[in-house]
Design a protein around this motif. Structure first.
Motif, mmCIF file in Angstrom:
data_model
loop_
_atom_site.group_PDB
_atom_site.id
_atom_site.type_symbol
_atom_site.label_atom_id
_atom_site.label_comp_id
_atom_site.label_asym_id
_atom_site.label_seq_id
_atom_site.Cartn_x
_atom_site.Cartn_y
_atom_site.Cartn_z
ATOM 1 N N PRO A 200 -30.369 17.588 16.138
ATOM 2 C CA PRO A 200 -28.966 17.586 16.687
ATOM 3 C C PRO A 200 -27.488 17.290 15.973
ATOM 4 O O PRO A 200 -27.274 17.797 16.851
ATOM 5 N N THR A 237 -35.382 15.708 14.091
ATOM 6 C CA THR A 237 -35.830 15.365 15.113
ATOM 7 C C THR A 237 -37.315 15.573 15.482
ATOM 8 O O THR A 237 -37.571 16.662 14.478
ATOM 9 N N LEU A 276 -27.873 11.444 21.151
ATOM 10 C CA LEU A 276 -29.191 12.394 21.615
ATOM 11 C C LEU A 276 -29.989 12.049 22.898
ATOM 12 O O LEU A 276 -29.740 13.163 23.564
#
Length: 296
Positions: A200, A237, A276
């Protein structure tokens, strides 16, 4: 901090992770350096992380930290399903995901689909601790385009794990809504899919766009995260989609021989940092707004 041995050659592997960011590891020996039909393969022995496999200049695995990635992309989906019997691994020619899948006693068959056979053979030769399950009797390997394979297999799998390279060239299609829709058809009514979705910090657009694409297809979808030290920024992620089960819950036991994954970590991986949550939440709001505009 120990001083570097000046007698050693000052040879470095450098991954240009972003235009203004790079990771460097000192090389002890170059083992493989070749171009295949699809990509460039490099295997080097590093002083800090052991052997390293890079494809087109991007680190795929190192001996020292590969377990952090392979366990998190595999066991969250596998343990969220009560009896995963048929599993499809898309990409992942190094064999690390297959190794982890085979640890689950319920598995009857795992199919690995990777377009580049040279990656599989390189891992067999230079990463035996990663590729060790590729010859398991429950494993079948298809060296072909995964997009084609998934279209040809309907209602077959309980779990699909997308261990793809970065979303460029032949792997770009694996991050799109059309692929997730095709994968949904390949899954059984209780199916779960998981895909790696980058960092991210380094690639926020890929994280959000891929998660949004998956969420448009699967009624139950979440993002979770873990640490992979040699991947860009070290924070990674994963997007997970399910037809039936809430993937935040565990329904089958984790294998005993794991080094990173635990049941507690499974649950906590879905607790996202605020930035996030904002990243994927912002896109959800934009999507709702766009639909409203089209409706009017």
């Amino acid at each position: 901090m120990q001083p570097m041995d000046r007698r050693s050659p000052d040879l470095w592997y450098t991954e240009y992770q972003k235009p203004d960011m790079r990771l460097g590891l000192r090389i002890k020996e170059i083992l493989v350096n070749k171009q295949t039909q699809y990509q460039h393969i490099l295997v080097v022995e590093t002083a800090e992380y052991g052997r390293l496999l890079a494809l087109d200049g991007a680190i795929q695995i190192t001996e020292r930290d590969e377990f952090t990635y392979h366990e998190m992309i595999t066991h969250v989906a596998m343990c969220a399903h009560p009896t995963p019997k048929r599993v499809l691994v898309v990409g992942g020619g190094d064999g690390g995901v297959v190794r982890e899948v085979i640890k689950h006693d319920s598995v009857e068959r795992v199919t690995l689909v990777d377009i580049d056979e040279a990656v599989i053979e390189t891992s067999r030769a230079y990463f035996p601790s990663v590729s060790c399950a590729l010859d398991h009797p429950k494993v079948e390997i298809a060296t072909m385009d995964a997009l084609v394979y998934v279209k040809e297999h309907v209602d077959e799998f309980n779990v699909i794990i997308v261990d793809s390279t970065d979303p460029v060239d032949f792997a770009a299609g694996l991050y799109e809504k059309s692929f997730f829709a095709t994968a949904a058809n390949a899954l059984k009514s209780d199916g779960i899919i998981v895909a790696q979705t980058e960092s991210p910090f380094a690639e926020p657009e890929i994280v959000s766009s891929t998660f949004l694409a998956l969420r448009e297809v699967f009624p139950i979808s979440f993002l979770y995260w873990g640490a992979v030290p040699t991947y860009p920024t070290g924070l990674w992620t994963y997007a997970i989609g399910s037809k039936l089960y809430d993937p935040r819950e565990t329904r089958s036991s984790a294998p005993l021989d794991v080094r990173y994954y635990t049941k507690d970590l499974h649950h906590s991986a879905f607790i996202l940092p605020k930035f996030l949550k904002d990243l994927i939440g912002r896109d959800a709001k934009m999507q709702t707004k766009e639909k409203a505009c089209h409706a009017t």
